[in-house]
Design a protein around this motif. Structure first.
Motif, PDB file in Angstrom:
ATOM      1  N   ALA A  33       0.852  -1.195   0.000  1.00 19.65           N
ATOM      2  CA  ALA A  33       0.000   0.000   0.000  1.00 19.65           C
ATOM      3  C   ALA A  33       0.883   1.238   0.000  1.00 19.65           C
ATOM      4  O   ALA A  33       1.833   1.320   0.771  1.00 19.65           O
ATOM      5  CB  ALA A  33      -0.902   0.006   1.226  1.00 19.65           C
ATOM      6  N   THR A  34       0.611   2.191  -0.889  1.00 19.84           N
ATOM      7  CA  THR A  34       1.362   3.443  -0.860  1.00 19.84           C
ATOM      8  C   THR A  34       0.739   4.331   0.223  1.00 19.84           C
ATOM      9  O   THR A  34      -0.412   4.133   0.603  1.00 19.84           O
ATOM     10  CB  THR A  34       1.266   4.163  -2.209  1.00 19.84           C
ATOM     11  N   PRO A  35       1.498   5.331   0.712  1.00 21.02           N
ATOM     12  CA  PRO A  35       0.918   6.246   1.715  1.00 21.02           C
ATOM     13  C   PRO A  35      -0.390   6.851   1.219  1.00 21.02           C
ATOM     14  O   PRO A  35      -1.342   6.997   1.994  1.00 21.02           O
ATOM     15  CB  PRO A  35       2.003   7.303   1.880  1.00 21.02           C
ATOM     16  N   GLU A  54      -2.589   5.526  -0.681  1.00 16.64           N
ATOM     17  CA  GLU A  54      -3.679   4.549  -0.597  1.00 16.64           C
ATOM     18  C   GLU A  54      -4.186   4.384   0.830  1.00 16.64           C
ATOM     19  O   GLU A  54      -5.383   4.239   1.067  1.00 16.64           O
ATOM     20  CB  GLU A  54      -3.228   3.205  -1.181  1.00 16.64           C
ATOM     21  N   ILE A  55      -3.249   4.438   1.799  1.00 21.77           N
ATOM     22  CA  ILE A  55      -3.652   4.372   3.205  1.00 21.77           C
ATOM     23  C   ILE A  55      -4.501   5.595   3.546  1.00 21.77           C
ATOM     24  O   ILE A  55      -5.547   5.515   4.188  1.00 21.77           O
ATOM     25  CB  ILE A  55      -2.400   4.318   4.128  1.00 21.77           C
TER      26      ILE A  55
END
Lengths: 397, 229
Positions: A314-316, A318-319
């Protein structure tokens, strides 16, 4: 990650903590519901007021021009047929109808009473028993309501001033225009302020009209085709009348701009509604802080989950999206429930009030917009803190 | 494939700085099964965090397939982990409110796949770790060994270039841990690259190459005897 999957996991996360999500949502429901209730009641009041103030129930646009004579010797002066033609000329395609209206209430008339010239206020009546209190004598007979009737009723005040008493006034003669009347009764004007019956003299309308020299009326009623700019057109007609109206030398033409008045009243009600809604909206801010608090707690409780998600890709961003979506879903659901609750509340309240609540499309869209904005605004910082968590620190613990 | 050149890593700044890794040079080829050993605080976890693109804040150079990992930003590192690395952690690291299917789905969904496209893939993965048909169970209803198998299935979901296992048997009893090691060996036999951290000599013996770390330095790098046969 696809949006459908994102929505799914956000929903799952909210459902995993049902009680907390539910309690946080209640705040939003209350906030939105109170705003919606006030808005729909306010819109209802506005619609009812504007409708009641528009004289014409068919939605016709009308205006009235009044003629006010400047000298007391010209009290008969008013609008003539030539003025009708003049008014129509101003905008032939926009003016549907022009009618001379005869004033019936509180006319200022110069007449003779006890052989002396007297200015009197006169109201014309069509009923044998107008809503007044008789002190002496009797009301109008059915015959006197016809054109050849000669009955008049005068006020107690006028009787006292001119005849020094009721008894002397009864059966005395009163001259208005070319006609002689017989005073048959004395009345006390009603206490209501600005009542049409708070005048010196009451005479039947038909009898009065028969006694007038000319058939000039004091008011000119204009009906416009729908969609016309009533204020501007009426102003044009008045200008024209001032220049070449039949009685331009003996009085003044004026008009009352109802369109502007209605607009003004509508604006005032809208502004009041918005103001009260804004106060109710403060509860939305408080609810928003609740959302923020919940999301912060959620982000710190789920740092393990955040760590796992980031470790597996997960990319930042996406979080952040996931947490933002959670708070928006929370507030949006609260907003929809609040909209329904608010509309129902307004409907129940309106059962005890003389108007119907109006839920406009604008308030529905507004509800969605405001709840989304609250979700984003108060979810942004917690979502950012979730996205910026240090992966190494999470994995260490 | 993995090539670390003069890698240094410090925590903190100035006088209080703590030098965790000191001039690490390491090369790992495709298909290797490496065990990294060392006492706590030796820097072995820091090293595998760097190897697995979890930590890109280090000095020196780390080439992965001719790309310098030191240049990755957070987003790029996430993408690289998703595509090329599989992680198996000591504490199983499953998300508790998601079922087994959804736990294995996580790396696939971050890779842009839909649920519907990967049903067969996930069934296949679960079968390969001996958990066929367990899709709808929740992690709390599984034993520790089963949870670690789920974690391995998740690590393999995107067919990564290499697997990083941080004490994969640390929380398991010896019987279960032997099962898990059997699984790793099978993966290795099929050509998988595995980098495993452990402080259990017995576990490390089953790899092909043992790297020992002490105080941030590689003190030995030996091939295990059985590997040469």
């Amino acid at each position: 990650m696809r949006l459908s999957e994102l929505i799914r996991i956000s929903f799952r996360a909210l459902a995993a903590n049902k009680r907390r999500s539910f309690l946080t949502m209640i705040g939003i429901v209350i906030g939105i519901a109170s705003v919606v209730t006030i808005l729909s009641l306010g819109n209802g009041i506005k619609a009812a007021t504007v409708k009641n103030l528009q004289a014409d129930t068919q939605g016709q646009q009308t205006a009235e021009i009044t003629f006010n004579p400047t000298s007391s010797s010209e009290t008969d002066a008013g609008f003539k047929e030539s003025d009708i033609a003049l008014a129509k000329q101003t905008a032939p395609d926009k003016i549907k109808k022009v009618v001379i209206k005869h004033d019936k209430e509180r006319l200022q008339v110069n007449g003779q009473l006890a052989n002396a010239d007297t200015m009197m206020s006169v109201t014309l009546v069509n009923k044998a028993k107008p809503n007044i209190q008789l002190n002496a004598g009797h009301g109008f007979s059915q015959d006197s309501l016809q054109a050849d009737g000669e009955d008049a009723i005068i006020s107690k005040k006028l009787a006292k001033k001119v005849f020094h008493g009721n008894a002397a006034a009864l059966n005395s003669s009163l001259e208005l225009g070319t006609k002689n009347y017989n005073i048959v009764g004395i009345f006390s004007p009603p206490k209501t302020p600005y009542s049409a019956l708070d005048v010196d003299v009451l005479v039947p309308e038909k009898a009065y009209r028969a006694g007038q020299l000319s058939q000039e009326g004091r008011k000119l009623a204009i009906t416009y085709t729908p969609g016309s700019d009533v204020s501007k057109l009426t102003k044009d007609v008045v200008e024209k009348l001032k220049k070449s109206g039949s009685e331009r030398r003996s009085g003044e033409y004026s008009y009352f701009d109802y369109g502007e008045l209605l607009k003004g009243i509508g604006n005032v009600i809208s502004a009041l509604t918005l103001f009260v809604s804004a106060i109710a909206g403060i509860s939305l801010l408080i609810a928003g802080v609740g959302v923020m608090n919940m999301m912060y707690i959620s982000a710190s409780e789920r740092s393990q989950e955040i760590g796992i998600r980031m470790a597996v890709g997960a990319t930042p961003a996406e979080i952040m999206k996931q947490f933002l979506l959670e708070s928006v879903m929370l507030t949006l659901t609260g907003g929809v429930v609040g909209l329904i609750v608010g509309a129902l509340t307004a409907w129940v309240i309106a059962m005890f009030l003389p108007f119907k609540p109006v839920v406009t499309l604008g308030s529905v869209i507004g509800t969605f917009a405001i709840s989304s904005i609250v979700g984003i605004l108060f979810g942004l910082l917690p979502a950012k803190s979730a996205a910026n968590k240090n992966l190494i620190d999470i994995l260490k613990s | 494939m993995i090539d670390l050149q003069h890698v240094n890593k410090s925590y903190g700044q100035g006088a209080t700085a703590f030098h965790v890794l000191k001039d690490i040079n390491l090369h790992i080829d495709e298909g290797e099964f490496v065990a990294i050993m060392g006492p706590s605080g030796s820097g072995k976890s820091t090293l595998i965090n760097i190897i697995g693109f979890l930590d890109t804040a280090f000095e020196g150079k780390y080439f992965f397939q001719d790309e310098n990992v030191a240049d990755f930003n957070a987003t790029k590192a996430s993408r690289m982990r998703n595509r090329h690395v599989g992680f198996v952690f000591q504490n199983f690291s499953l998300i508790h409110n998601l079922n087994i299917f959804e736990n294995v789905l996580i790396p696939l969904s971050y890779g842009g796949h839909r649920r519907s496209e990967v049903r067969d893939r996930i069934a296949e993965l679960l079968e390969s770790v001996g958990l066929a048909g367990m899709e709808n169970k929740l992690p709390r209803n599984l034993s520790g060994g089963q949870q670690q198998r789920v974690a391995i299935a998740r690590a393999l979901a995107n067919s990564p270039q290499f697997l990083i296992a941080d004490e994969p048997t640390g929380a398991l009893d010896s019987h279960t841990s032997a099962d898990i090691m059997q699984l790793f060996k099978e993966l290795h036999r099929k050509g998988g690259t595995i980098i495993m951290v452990t402080h259990d000599e017995h576990v490390a013996e089953q790899s092909d190459r043992i790297i020992k770390i002490l105080d941030g330095q590689i003190i030995s790098d030996t091939e295990v005897a059985h590997a040469t046969k």
